[in-house]
Structures are given as structure tokens and as C-alpha cells.
Design a protein around this motif. Structure first.
Motif, short mmCIF file in Angstrom:
data_model
loop_
_atom_site.label_atom_id
_atom_site.label_comp_id
_atom_site.label_asym_id
_atom_site.label_seq_id
_atom_site.Cartn_x
_atom_site.Cartn_y
_atom_site.Cartn_z
N PHE A 131 0.81 -1.22 0.00
CA PHE A 131 0.00 0.00 0.00
C PHE A 131 0.85 1.28 0.00
CE2 PHE A 131 -2.05 -3.42 2.42
CZ PHE A 131 -3.00 -3.75 1.46
N CYS A 132 0.41 2.23 -0.80
CA CYS A 132 0.99 3.58 -0.80
C CYS A 132 -0.16 4.57 -0.91
CB CYS A 132 1.92 3.78 -2.00
SG CYS A 132 3.45 2.84 -1.89
N GLN A 133 0.09 5.81 -0.47
CA GLN A 133 -1.00 6.79 -0.57
C GLN A 133 -0.99 7.52 -1.89
OE1 GLN A 133 -0.99 8.63 3.37
NE2 GLN A 133 -2.80 7.37 3.78
N ASP A 184 7.76 2.07 -10.36
CA ASP A 184 6.92 1.09 -11.06
C ASP A 184 6.71 -0.15 -10.19
OD1 ASP A 184 9.35 -0.24 -11.20
OD2 ASP A 184 8.97 -1.03 -13.20
N PHE A 185 6.94 -0.02 -8.87
CA PHE A 185 6.76 -1.18 -8.00
C PHE A 185 5.32 -1.64 -8.01
CE2 PHE A 185 10.40 0.11 -4.90
CZ PHE A 185 11.31 -0.11 -5.92
N SER A 186 5.14 -2.85 -7.56
CA SER A 186 3.78 -3.38 -7.44
C SER A 186 3.15 -2.80 -6.17
CB SER A 186 3.85 -4.90 -7.34
OG SER A 186 2.60 -5.40 -7.01
N ILE A 187 2.31 -1.80 -6.36
CA ILE A 187 1.69 -1.16 -5.19
C ILE A 187 0.19 -1.05 -5.41
CG2 ILE A 187 3.74 0.20 -4.59
CD1 ILE A 187 2.20 2.66 -5.77
N ALA A 188 -0.52 -0.81 -4.32
CA ALA A 188 -1.95 -0.53 -4.37
C ALA A 188 -2.13 0.83 -3.71
CB ALA A 188 -2.73 -1.60 -3.62
N GLY A 236 8.14 -2.56 0.62
CA GLY A 236 6.89 -2.21 -0.07
C GLY A 236 7.12 -1.54 -1.39
N GLY A 237 6.05 -0.76 -1.72
CA GLY A 237 4.98 -0.25 -0.92
C GLY A 237 5.48 0.59 0.28
N THR A 238 4.59 0.80 1.20
CA THR A 238 4.93 1.61 2.36
C THR A 238 4.49 0.88 3.63
OG1 THR A 238 4.45 3.55 0.99
CG2 THR A 238 4.82 3.95 3.32
N ALA A 262 10.13 2.71 5.98
CA ALA A 262 9.19 3.75 6.43
C ALA A 262 9.38 5.01 5.61
CB ALA A 262 9.43 4.07 7.91
N ASN A 263 8.30 5.70 5.38
CA ASN A 263 8.40 7.03 4.79
C ASN A 263 8.45 8.05 5.93
OD1 ASN A 263 8.56 6.31 2.14
ND2 ASN A 263 6.38 6.57 1.71
N PRO A 264 9.24 9.10 5.76
CA PRO A 264 9.45 10.04 6.88
C PRO A 264 8.15 10.58 7.46
CG PRO A 264 11.01 10.48 5.14
CD PRO A 264 10.08 9.44 4.59
N HIS A 266 7.15 13.53 -6.42
CA HIS A 266 5.82 13.23 -5.85
C HIS A 266 5.91 12.58 -4.48
CE1 HIS A 266 3.70 13.09 -10.07
NE2 HIS A 266 4.17 14.29 -9.76
N ARG A 267 6.96 12.93 -3.75
CA ARG A 267 7.06 12.41 -2.37
C ARG A 267 6.12 13.20 -1.48
NH1 ARG A 267 9.41 7.61 -1.95
NH2 ARG A 267 9.73 8.08 0.25
N SER A 268 5.72 12.60 -0.36
CA SER A 268 4.77 13.28 0.53
C SER A 268 5.46 14.03 1.67
CB SER A 268 3.81 12.25 1.14
OG SER A 268 3.19 11.51 0.14
S1 SF4 Z 1 6.48 5.28 -1.53
FE1 SF4 Z 1 7.95 3.82 -2.42
S2 SF4 Z 1 6.72 2.12 -3.18
FE2 SF4 Z 1 5.30 3.84 -2.81
S3 SF4 Z 1 5.12 4.86 -4.78
FE3 SF4 Z 1 6.78 5.90 -3.67
S4 SF4 Z 1 8.68 4.82 -4.28
FE4 SF4 Z 1 6.93 3.53 -4.89
#
Ligand code: SF4
Length: 389
Positions: free
Chosen positions: A10-12, A19-23, A73-75, A110-112, A147-149
Motif C-alpha cells: 500500500f501507498c498513498q 513502477d513497483f507493485s503497489i496498491a 513495499g509499498g509503504t 518507512a516514509n518520513p 511526488h514524495r509526501s
Molecule cells: S512510496 Fe515507495 S513504493 Fe510507494 S510509490 Fe513511492 S517509491 Fe513507490
């Protein structure tokens, strides 16, 4: 199996290069995910006892029990802490991990923006002892382009919160070789990363994958493609800058302070067996590789129906295994034992030593940074095979 990987899809939102496999989900279906992974483990144990046999591992054995568990992940940091705790408790029990939980290296990507004092403390209580933080850059303009959060301040806040919760094994991911027009100051980013004193750093050159926003921007001329010269320059700069800060590159893309190499990733590079659970997760038993259905929904439905989650399996030929062993060995600072070549160094490879791109150390052929930049070519020279691995 002493190494377990969990793919948390999962990612937001999707980063521009990914291009990872994410939802992409605003609400994380945590309960469904935990149930699905634990059900998959049961299915694997029942249907493929050769791939994993947790019951056979003696409790408390450091030799035979689980050595590493990696949530990637994903996240994974989007999982609510209680879901993460349930998952880790169940898996560590299933694999009869030792009573001292820190004996197992448990890494959470983890994302920051997901790191808060409360989350960090809960992750630590749940058994996580290593956090790999997706920093990528300390330049807010670059982070927006990706496009990082998070913004740059959030990275140092996250490191502070993790340390306060008791994490001393923190890794930062950074991406280099970005398009020139971003005017990214790579030396500044490296210095800012070092100033946070992480135990470990992973550096990845930007690659353009099909069907990503980045590929579309490049195809319509809105941004320039990554450039090999820039890649080489920034890669070599990272080596000198990080060495001056006390880091040692123990693998092409990974540098660590003493005693902080990633045990999990080192197992991959040593050719050890591992089990992957979750959508798109890969497994390897030393002879065959197999991978799960990539989509979260198709994976979830397969598990719910008691169907296999494996999409495909590939049994490696002796030749493929040999090539892979050689390639993996050369990726690391241990290098390749010369006697594994069963013949003298071919003249082309000997030239590499003369050029200073590789060296022979303790009867092993070890790449220097300049050699790591040309790893595919070195493997071709050593094996006479036309393509890279
Ligand atoms: S957070 Fe990581 S896995 Fe999710 S879209 Fe960004 S690079 Fe891909």
C-alpha cells in the motif's frame, strides 16, 4: 529458511519514478492484509513444506531459527501499529524466533511522514529494530518533483523521533543522477545525510521505468533522461564523500558504519534461501525462484479461496546459478574467490586490474567503485556471455 520478506503493497500515492507493485489506497485494509499474509503462510507450510518448515526450527536456536525479517513495499509504515504488532508477533512465533527478539534483524521500510514519536515507540515495542527511511533528497523542490509526501525537515524529525524511541540502526535511502534541470546539489544532500549519522545508507541511481509519470515526462520532452556521465560522477562522489564520513561501501549501492551492514540484504547477495509473503513477493530455495501474484486484489482473492498465491516458478539451470553466484559475489566487497573461476583470469578481466577498476585481494577479485560502475561488462568479460545478468 532463515530470511523472511513481507511485501506490504500500500501507498498513498505513486512517486513519479516508481513502477513497483503497489496498491494506492487512502484507507489501508490492514486487517485484511494481516489475515491474508498469515493465511498465505499456512498455505505455504501445507502445500510446499520444502520451502518453509517453521515447526522444524528449534525455539531459541540462533543457528537454525529466523535470522532476518524485512517488511518492504509499498509503504509498510502505513500499517497501523496494532496491525504491525499482530503481524510480527504471529510471524516471530510461527518461526519460533528466539525469546530475545533483537536476535532477529527486523527491518521496517518507512516514509518520513509516517514517523511520529507514538509510531516509532509502537514499532519498537512490536519488535522492529531497524528502520529504512525513504529520504531520497533533502531538496524540497526535488521531493515535490518526485511526488514524495514529505519535505526535507521531516527527514531529520523522523530520525530524531526514531532515536528517541530507541532505534540506533537507521538507514537512509537516497536517489542520485537526477535530470540536470532540477539542479539538485548531490554533494549537499550527501553532507546533510551524513550530518544525521545514520548507521547505513542505500544509494540508487534514477532509472526510467515504463508506464511511470517520469517516462511520460521524458517522452514528451518535459524532462531530460538520466545521463550516464552524471550517474558515474555522482556515484564516485558518493564514495569519496561517504568514506570521509566513516562509511564503507560493502555492496554496489550500500554503505554502512562498522557493524551495521544489512543482514537481510547480505543474505540475498550471498545466495541464501528466503521466503517472501504478500503480493509480488519473491522466494528462493537455493535452486528455484518463485513469485506471487502481483496485484493486491488478485492475491487477496486467491488466499481467501485457499488457492495458491504463486504466479510462476523458475528452476535455475546450473549455468544460471553459476552466473548469478558470480554476479552477486562481485557486487559485494568480499568479491569473487579466484579459485571459483576454475581458470586464470581471462586477459580482458586482467586488464580491469591494470586499469584499477578491480583488485586481487586475498585471492579474491574485488571491484573498486570504478569497476562497480561497469559490473555488467566485467561479468561478460569473465564468462564470455553476451548479456548481463
Ligand atoms: S512510496 Fe515507495 S513504493 Fe510507494 S510509490 Fe513511492 S517509491 Fe513507490
Amino acid at each position: 529458511m532463515r530470511h523472511l520478506y513481507l511485501h506490504v503493497p500500500f501507498c498513498q500515492r505513486r512517486c513519479s519514478y516508481c513502477d513497483f507493485s503497489i496498491a494506492v489506497r487512502m484507507r489501508i485494509p490492514a486487517r485484511e492484509y494481516v489475515d491474508a499474509v498469515l493465511a498465505e503462510l499456512e498455505l505455504v507450510v501445507e502445500s510446499s513444506p520444502g520451502w518453509v518448515n517453521p515447526g522444524a526450527m528449534p525455539r531459541g536456536s540462533s543457528e537454525d531459527g529466523l535470522d532476518t525479517l524485512y517488511l518492504g513495499g509499498g509503504t509498510p509504515s502505513l500499517l497501523p501499529p496494532d496491525a504491525l504488532a499482530t503481524l510480527l508477533t504471529s510471524l516471530l512465533d510461527a518461526f519460533r524466533a528466539t525469546s530475545s527478539r533483537d536476535a532477529v534483524e527486523v527491518t521496517l521500510e518507512a516514509n518520513p511522514e509516517d514517523v511520529t514519536p507514538e509510531h516509532a515507540a509502537a514499532w519498537r515495542r512490536a519488535g522492529v529494530n531497524r528502520v529504512s527511511l525513504g529520504a531520497q533528497s533533502f531538496d524540497d523542490g526535488v521531493l515535490q518533483w518526485m511526488h514524495r509526501s514529505h519535505d526535507a525537515t521531516r527527514i531529520s524529525d523522523a530520525v530524531r523521533d526514531l532515536r528517541a524511541a530507541g532505534f540506533d540502526n537507521i538507514s537512509l535511502d537516497l536517489i542520485f543522477a537526477l535530470p540536470m534541470e532540477l539542479e539538485r546539489d548531490w554533494a549537499r544532500d550527501l553532507d546533510l545525510a551524513c550530518s544525521l549519522h545514520p548507521a547505513h545508507l542505500s544509494l540508487y541511481g534514477l532509472t526510467v521505468e515504463e508506464r511511470t509519470p517520469l517516462a511520460r515526462w521524458i517522452s514528451r520532452g518535459a524532462t531530460s533522461a538520466p545521463d550516464d556521465e552524471r550517474y558515474a560522477e555522482e556515484y564516485l562522489l558518493a564514495h569519496s564523500r561517504l568514506a570521509a564520513c566513516g562509511y564503507h561501501f560493502y555492496e554496489v549501492s550500500n554503505a554502512a558504519r562498522n557493524g551495521h551492514r544489512s543482514r537481510h540484504n547480505s543474505a540475498y547477495w550471498s545466495g541464501h534461501a528466503y521466503l517472501g509473503l504478500g503480493p509480488a513477493a519473491h522466494s528462493f530455495d537455493g535452486r528455484a525462484r518463485r513469485w506471487n501474484l502481483t496485484g493486491w486484489e488478485s492475491y487477496r482473492r486467491a488466499v481467501a479461496a485457499g488457492q495458491p498465491t504463486v504466479e510462476a516458478e523458475e528452476v535455475l539451470t546450473d549455468e544460471q546459478r553459476e552466473l548469478e553466484r558470480l554476479y552477486l559475489a562481485l557486487r559485494t566487497d568480499r568479491g569473487l574467490p579466484l579459485d571459483a573461476l576454475c581458470r586464470p583470469l581471462p586477459p580482458t578481466a586482467a586488464l580491469w586490474v591494470e586499469q584499477g577498476w578491480a583488485e586481487v585481494r586475498d585471492q579474491r577479485l574485488v571491484c573498486r567503485p570504478e569497476g562497480w560502475l561497469r559490473l555488467d561488462a566485467l561479468v561478460r568479460d569473465l564468462t564470455g556471455t553476451p548479456g548481463a545478468v
